[in-house]
Design a protein around this motif. Structure first.
Motif, PDB file in Angstrom:
ATOM      1  N   ILE A  98      12.662   7.751  66.685  1.00  0.00           N
ATOM      2  CA  ILE A  98      11.551   8.024  65.770  1.00  0.00           C
ATOM      3  C   ILE A  98      10.233   7.700  66.507  1.00  0.00           C
ATOM      4  CG2 ILE A  98      10.289   7.627  63.347  1.00  0.00           C
ATOM      5  CD1 ILE A  98      13.146   7.534  62.255  1.00  0.00           C
ATOM      6  N   GLU A  99      10.281   6.595  67.015  1.00  0.00           N
ATOM      7  CA  GLU A  99       8.941   6.046  67.801  1.00  0.00           C
ATOM      8  C   GLU A  99       8.798   7.111  68.882  1.00  0.00           C
ATOM      9  OE1 GLU A  99       7.264   2.126  69.421  1.00  0.00           O
ATOM     10  OE2 GLU A  99       9.539   2.110  69.357  1.00  0.00           O
ATOM     11  N   GLU A 100       9.878   7.504  69.492  1.00  0.00           N
ATOM     12  CA  GLU A 100       9.601   8.575  70.809  1.00  0.00           C
ATOM     13  C   GLU A 100       9.124   9.807  70.221  1.00  0.00           C
ATOM     14  OE1 GLU A 100      13.241   8.853  72.594  1.00  0.00           O
ATOM     15  OE2 GLU A 100      13.209   6.747  73.513  1.00  0.00           O
ATOM     16  N   GLU A 101       9.735  10.590  69.013  1.00  0.00           N
ATOM     17  CA  GLU A 101       9.427  11.839  68.531  1.00  0.00           C
ATOM     18  C   GLU A 101       7.785  11.593  67.984  1.00  0.00           C
ATOM     19  OE1 GLU A 101      11.090  14.421  65.154  1.00  0.00           O
ATOM     20  OE2 GLU A 101      12.484  14.074  66.637  1.00  0.00           O
ATOM     21  N   SER A 102       7.610  10.488  67.468  1.00  0.00           N
ATOM     22  CA  SER A 102       6.194  10.386  66.573  1.00  0.00           C
ATOM     23  C   SER A 102       5.094  10.495  67.807  1.00  0.00           C
ATOM     24  CB  SER A 102       6.167   8.999  66.094  1.00  0.00           C
ATOM     25  OG  SER A 102       6.162   7.800  66.889  1.00  0.00           O
ATOM     26  N   LYS A 103       5.328  10.018  68.966  1.00  0.00           N
ATOM     27  CA  LYS A 103       4.384  10.275  70.003  1.00  0.00           C
ATOM     28  C   LYS A 103       4.171  11.455  70.395  1.00  0.00           C
ATOM     29  CE  LYS A 103       5.570   5.607  72.114  1.00  0.00           C
ATOM     30  NZ  LYS A 103       6.097   4.878  73.084  1.00  0.00           N
ATOM     31  N   LEU A 104       5.238  12.588  70.210  1.00  0.00           N
ATOM     32  CA  LEU A 104       5.104  13.860  70.668  1.00  0.00           C
ATOM     33  C   LEU A 104       4.495  14.605  69.460  1.00  0.00           C
ATOM     34  CD1 LEU A 104       8.481  14.346  72.705  1.00  0.00           C
ATOM     35  CD2 LEU A 104       6.147  14.042  73.707  1.00  0.00           C
ATOM     36  N   ASN A 105       4.515  14.176  68.346  1.00  0.00           N
ATOM     37  CA  ASN A 105       4.166  14.642  67.297  1.00  0.00           C
ATOM     38  C   ASN A 105       5.037  15.827  66.968  1.00  0.00           C
ATOM     39  OD1 ASN A 105       2.830  14.789  64.526  1.00  0.00           O
ATOM     40  ND2 ASN A 105       1.075  15.636  65.362  1.00  0.00           N
ATOM     41  N   LEU A 106       6.400  15.990  66.733  1.00  0.00           N
ATOM     42  CA  LEU A 106       7.264  17.110  67.045  1.00  0.00           C
ATOM     43  C   LEU A 106       7.181  17.933  65.319  1.00  0.00           C
ATOM     44  CD1 LEU A 106      10.125  16.390  68.998  1.00  0.00           C
ATOM     45  CD2 LEU A 106       7.937  17.340  69.666  1.00  0.00           C
ATOM     46  N   ILE A 107       6.424  17.109  64.594  1.00  0.00           N
ATOM     47  CA  ILE A 107       6.244  17.873  63.094  1.00  0.00           C
ATOM     48  C   ILE A 107       5.653  19.321  63.460  1.00  0.00           C
ATOM     49  CG2 ILE A 107       5.212  17.874  60.972  1.00  0.00           C
ATOM     50  CD1 ILE A 107       6.074  14.781  60.617  1.00  0.00           C
ATOM     51  N   ASN A 108       4.527  19.069  64.265  1.00  0.00           N
ATOM     52  CA  ASN A 108       3.807  20.207  64.496  1.00  0.00           C
ATOM     53  C   ASN A 108       4.539  21.438  65.035  1.00  0.00           C
ATOM     54  OD1 ASN A 108       1.461  19.293  63.464  1.00  0.00           O
ATOM     55  ND2 ASN A 108       0.613  18.570  65.437  1.00  0.00           N
ATOM     56  N   LEU A 109       5.419  21.076  66.049  1.00  0.00           N
ATOM     57  CA  LEU A 109       6.326  21.912  66.463  1.00  0.00           C
ATOM     58  C   LEU A 109       7.213  22.761  65.326  1.00  0.00           C
ATOM     59  CD1 LEU A 109       7.807  23.657  68.755  1.00  0.00           C
ATOM     60  CD2 LEU A 109       9.176  21.511  69.125  1.00  0.00           C
ATOM     61  N   TYR A 110       7.847  21.754  64.471  1.00  0.00           N
ATOM     62  CA  TYR A 110       8.595  22.363  63.374  1.00  0.00           C
ATOM     63  C   TYR A 110       7.955  23.206  62.567  1.00  0.00           C
ATOM     64  CZ  TYR A 110      12.119  18.865  65.017  1.00  0.00           C
ATOM     65  OH  TYR A 110      12.947  18.200  65.660  1.00  0.00           O
ATOM     66  N   LYS A 111       6.756  23.151  62.246  1.00  0.00           N
ATOM     67  CA  LYS A 111       5.908  23.684  61.267  1.00  0.00           C
ATOM     68  C   LYS A 111       5.717  25.112  61.995  1.00  0.00           C
ATOM     69  CE  LYS A 111       2.981  20.052  59.142  1.00  0.00           C
ATOM     70  NZ  LYS A 111       1.630  19.770  59.308  1.00  0.00           N
ATOM     71  N   HIS A 112       5.717  25.125  63.405  1.00  0.00           N
ATOM     72  CA  HIS A 112       5.480  26.532  64.031  1.00  0.00           C
ATOM     73  C   HIS A 112       6.941  27.166  63.983  1.00  0.00           C
ATOM     74  CE1 HIS A 112       4.585  29.773  66.920  1.00  0.00           C
ATOM     75  NE2 HIS A 112       5.775  29.034  67.796  1.00  0.00           N
ATOM     76  N   LEU A 113       8.090  26.502  64.177  1.00  0.00           N
ATOM     77  CA  LEU A 113       9.384  27.094  64.312  1.00  0.00           C
ATOM     78  C   LEU A 113       9.853  27.635  62.768  1.00  0.00           C
ATOM     79  CD1 LEU A 113      10.925  24.863  66.928  1.00  0.00           C
ATOM     80  CD2 LEU A 113      10.012  27.007  67.309  1.00  0.00           C
ATOM     81  N   PHE A 114       9.525  27.005  61.808  1.00  0.00           N
ATOM     82  CA  PHE A 114       9.830  27.077  60.409  1.00  0.00           C
ATOM     83  C   PHE A 114       8.743  27.256  59.583  1.00  0.00           C
ATOM     84  CE2 PHE A 114      13.425  24.794  62.559  1.00  0.00           C
ATOM     85  CZ  PHE A 114      14.361  25.476  62.362  1.00  0.00           C
TER      86      PHE A 114
END
Length: 306
Positions: A98-114
């Motif tokens: 989670i710490e690694e993913e939060s640095k990339l802020n992948l939530i924004n990617l998921y918003k784009h994909l879904f």
């Protein structure tokens, strides 16, 4: 296809929160109630889901003290931790991921994909307590065992929650119950098969899957295992022929699994199988992960058009 949903009392003080369909970002959760405090198992993708859970649990949860166990790091099980006013607990690998993913802020990617998914209120939260093997909690007269599966399966930090006196297991995403398609892109095929056999060996009366309907007995475990075994074996035939993973996934006849939800996951599952066939460490990051995700999205569109 529909099934019983909502907050379901499985045994005295032990509840499953089951959502319909169980597709992408629609997960299940759990609640164990004692006299002085409550244990929540997993949070949700968005605020609406979390608020529905809390509204149904109002008047059931004991006291103001809450513990929240995260079975793994994926957002549909962790993104609303902050809404539960609870001390959060997870495997050490889950917090790190989670710490690694939060640095990339992948939530924004998921918003784009879904684009059709509601991500309102979703945010990253790091757990307050971590462990490396297992931890035992005592809530009233119930023993609650939180066990690390021990190897890469759905992810590299999966835990399940076992209430032995009640014969109940909260599996997290170690189990996707039919008609939800298993997904092992971020873990391993081999480990996921072994995990399902391990869960079956507990001989529990009830299994609460990460996605899908409430499960009584072992049949759903064996169905999920058979799917993964079939995909592995069919992928191996095509790997030996030199067929690329994306062509192999499209070439596999899904047979009995063709009507399961999110069948585009075959792309990710075959990509992970190919990694294992190449001898790469179980659960290691795929060098072509972004490509695999793009192929899954493409396959999903192809299925809709067919």
């Amino acid at each position: 296809m529909s099934w019983q949903s909502g907050l379901i009392e499985v045994d005295k003080g032990v509840y499953a929160y089951i959502q319909q369909r169980g597709t992408w970002f629609i997960s299940n959760a759990g609640l164990i109630v004692g006299r002085d405090f409550s244990i929540i198992i997993d949070s949700f993708t968005n605020e609406s889901m979390a608020m529905d859970f809390l509204s149904k649990a109002k008047g059931i949860m004991a006291g103001s003290t809450r513990l929240l166990i995260n079975t793994h790091y994926h957002g549909d099980h962790t993104w609303t931790n902050h809404l539960f006013n609870a001390l959060s607990i997870a495997h050490v690998n889950t917090r790190r991921l989670i710490e690694e993913e939060s640095k990339l802020n992948l939530i924004n990617l998921y918003k784009h994909l879904f684009p059709d998914v509601d991500f309102t209120g979703a945010r990253y939260s790091l757990q307050d307590v971590v462990f490396s093997d297992s931890i035992t909690l005592y809530i009233g007269d119930k023993v609650v065992e939180v066990r690390y599966i021990g190897y890469p399966a759905h992810t590299i930090g999966d835990v399940y929650v076992y209430v032995p006196d009640s014969g109940i297991v909260f599996t997290g995403d170690l189990l996707f119950a039919e008609p939800c398609t298993p997904f092992v892109l971020f873990g391993s095929v081999k480990g996921s098969i072994e995990a399902l056999d391990h869960l079956a060996s507990l001989n529990a009366d009830t299994y609460i899957p990460g996605h899908g309907p409430l499960v009584h007995g072992k049949d759903a475990l064996y169905r999920a295992r058979d799917y993964l075994t079939y995909i592995r074996d069919e992928a191996w035939k095509r790997f030996k022929e030199g067929m690329p993973y994306d062509r192999a996934a499209r070439d596999i006849d899904l047979e009995d699994y063709n009507n399961w939800f999110d069948k585009e996951r075959v792309i990710g599952n075959v990509a992970r199988a190919y990694s294992e066939f190449r001898g790469e460490p179980l659960g290691s990051p795929l060098s072509n992960l972004n490509e695999v995700i793009a192929e899954m999205i493409k396959y999903r569109a192809e299925v809709k058009l067919s």
